[in-house]
Design a protein around this motif. Structure first.
Motif, short mmCIF file in Angstrom:
data_model
loop_
_atom_site.label_atom_id
_atom_site.label_comp_id
_atom_site.label_asym_id
_atom_site.label_seq_id
_atom_site.Cartn_x
_atom_site.Cartn_y
_atom_site.Cartn_z
N ALA A 135 5.77 -8.37 -4.66
CA ALA A 135 5.43 -7.98 -6.03
C ALA A 135 6.69 -7.72 -6.84
CB ALA A 135 4.55 -6.73 -6.00
N LEU A 136 6.74 -8.26 -8.04
CA LEU A 136 7.93 -8.15 -8.88
C LEU A 136 8.27 -6.71 -9.21
CD1 LEU A 136 7.22 -11.09 -11.34
CD2 LEU A 136 9.03 -11.02 -9.62
N ALA A 137 7.27 -5.88 -9.45
CA ALA A 137 7.53 -4.51 -9.86
C ALA A 137 7.73 -3.59 -8.66
CB ALA A 137 6.38 -3.99 -10.74
N GLU A 138 6.77 -3.60 -7.74
CA GLU A 138 6.80 -2.65 -6.63
C GLU A 138 7.77 -3.02 -5.53
OE1 GLU A 138 4.17 -4.13 -7.83
OE2 GLU A 138 2.73 -2.63 -8.56
N GLN A 139 8.10 -4.31 -5.40
CA GLN A 139 8.96 -4.75 -4.30
C GLN A 139 10.11 -5.61 -4.83
OE1 GLN A 139 5.66 -6.66 -2.17
NE2 GLN A 139 5.96 -5.21 -0.50
N ARG A 140 10.73 -5.12 -5.88
CA ARG A 140 11.76 -5.92 -6.53
C ARG A 140 12.88 -6.28 -5.56
NH1 ARG A 140 12.11 -9.31 -10.93
NH2 ARG A 140 13.98 -10.38 -10.24
N THR A 190 6.32 -18.03 -9.49
CA THR A 190 6.03 -16.67 -9.92
C THR A 190 4.68 -16.68 -10.61
OG1 THR A 190 8.39 -16.20 -10.24
CG2 THR A 190 6.82 -14.73 -11.33
N GLY A 214 2.43 -11.50 -11.35
CA GLY A 214 3.33 -10.40 -11.03
C GLY A 214 3.94 -10.47 -9.65
N TRP A 215 3.85 -11.64 -9.02
CA TRP A 215 4.42 -11.82 -7.68
C TRP A 215 5.35 -13.03 -7.67
CZ3 TRP A 215 2.74 -9.91 -2.54
CH2 TRP A 215 2.00 -8.73 -2.63
#
Length: 326
Positions: free
Chosen positions: A71-76, A106, A109-110
Motif C-alpha cells: 500500500a502506497l500510504a501504509e507501507q511506503r 499502481t 492506492g497500491w
C-alpha cells in the motif's frame, strides 16, 4: 562439527501477509487484466519477514508470475523497496540466476511488481549438502559478474556497505560503550574482542571494488526443479565485498552441522579476502542480529525477532569456535 540447530520457525513459514482476497478490488482487477483474466491459482510466498503481498499468480493462459504488492500510504517503505529492486534487477548483467522484472502498476492506492516466477522451493534446514552447493555455485556466478560493477548499476548511486555498517550494523562497540543495552551473551563471549573485530569491517568494505547483494540468506534463495539455485530479493545491493554475502549465507550451513569454514575458504568470493574477514563479519553480524532481536515488537512478521536472535546466536557460536572462546 557443531551440533545441528534449527530456527524457531522454518524459513519457508515465517511470512505473515495479506491474501489475495484482502487486496483492494481495483488492484485485483488491474492484476487480472495483466494476467489475461482472474488468476487460476494463487500460491502465497511462505518465506520472508515483510508484510507485503507476495504470491505466484497463474493466469488463464497458464503462465505464472511472482507478484509483490504494498500500500502506497501504509507501507511506503515497501513500495520504495520494490521499485528500487525492479530498477536493480533490470540492470543486472544478463545470464545470472536472478528473477527479472516483467511489469509494474499502481492501482487503488497500491503498487505491484511482477517478476519471473521460479518454480522452486526455499532450501530446507538443515541444509542438504547438494542444495548448499547449488546455492554457492549460483552466488559464485553473481559475485563474478559484480566484481567489476556494470556502469549502469553504479549510476544508480548505490549505498556503500562501509557506511551501512557504521550506521546500522556495528553494535558491539555501542554495547561496550554503554550506549546500547547488552544482549544476553554466553559467559565465554568477550565483549571487547567482539567490538574490536567488528570495527574492522568498514575499512575492509571500503577497500572492496565490487558490489554485494547485502541480504543473502537462505530465504532469499530458491531451488528450481532442476536443482539450480536462484538469488532473490535485490533491495539491498551495495558497494562492498562478496565475502560479506558468503558469510551471511553460511551462518545456516554452520547451524546445519556442515563445515562452513571449508565452504568459505574454498569459494571464489573469498579469494583475496583479508585473513580475518570471516571473523570480522561474524562479529558484526552477531552484534547486529542480537541487538536487533532485543529491540522490542516489530511491525514486520511476528517471527522476525526470533529469527534474528537465532541467527545472532549461530554467528556467535561459529565465531566462538573459530576463536577458541567457546
Amino acid at each position: 562439527m557443531p551440533a545441528i540447530s534449527l530456527p524457531p520457525v522454518p524459513y519457508d513459514a515465517t511470512a505473515d501477509r495479506p491474501g489475495w482476497a484482502a487486496l483492494p478490488a481495483g488492484l485485483r482487477d488491474a492484476l487480472a487484466a495483466r494476467l489475461g483474466g482472474p488468476p487460476v491459482t494463487v500460491r502465497p510466498a511462505g518465506a520472508g519477514f515483510t508484510r507485503g503481498f507476495a504470491a505466484v499468480l497463474t493466469g488463464p493462459a497458464g503462465e505464472p508470475v511472482f507478484v509483490k504488492a504494498a500500500a502506497l500510504a501504509e507501507q511506503r517503505h515497501l513500495v520504495d523497496w520494490y521499485a528500487h529492486e525492479a530498477t536493480v534487477l533490470a540492470r543486472l548483467p544478463a545470464g545470472l540466476p536472478v528473477p527479472r522484472p516483467r511489469w509494474a502498476l499502481t492501482e487503488a492506492g497500491w503498487y505491484a511488481l511482477a517478476l519471473d516466477a521460479v518454480d522452486g522451493h526455499t532450501p530446507r534446514l538443515p541444509w542438504d549438502p547438494a542444495e548448499l552447493d547449488a546455492a554457492l555455485t549460483a552466488y559464485a556466478e553473481v559475485a563474478a559478474a559484480l566484481a567489476a560493477p556494470p556502469a549502469d548499476l553504479v549510476a544508480l548511486g548505490l549505498p556503500r556497505l562501509a557506511d551501512l555498517a557504521r550506521d546500522d550494523i556495528l553494535w558491539w562497540g555501542e554495547v561496550a560503550a554503554g550506549r546500547e543495552p547488552a544482549p544476553a551473551l554466553p559467559p565465554w563471549a568477550p565483549l571487547p574482542e567482539l567490538a574490536a573485530l567488528e570495527a574492522r569491517l568498514p575499512g575492509y568494505a571500503d577497500a572492496a571494488p565490487g558490489l554485494t547483494h547485502g541480504d543473502l540468506r537462505v530465504d532469499n534463495v530458491l531451488l528450481d526443479a532442476g536443482g539450480r539455485a536462484w538469488i532473490c530479493d535485490w533491495t539491498w545491493l551495495c558497494h562492498g565485498p562478496a565475502w560479506f554475502d558468503l558469510v551471511s549465507l553460511l551462518i545456516t550451513a554452520h547451524a546445519s552441522g556442515l563445515d562452513a569454514d571449508a565452504a568459505f575458504a574454498g569459494h571464489p568470493a573469498a579469494a583475496g579476502a583479508p585473513a580475518d574477514a570471516l571473523d570480522v563479519t561474524l562479529a558484526a553480524l552477531s552484534g547486529y542480529f542480537l541487538t536487533s532481536a532485543g529491540a522490542g515488537p516489530s511491525t514486520a512478521s511476528p517471527h522476525l525477532r526470533g529469527h534474528q536472535r537465532w541467527s545472532g546466536e549461530q554467528a556467535l557460536s561459529w565465531l566462538g569456535i573459530r576463536q577458541g572462546w567457546a
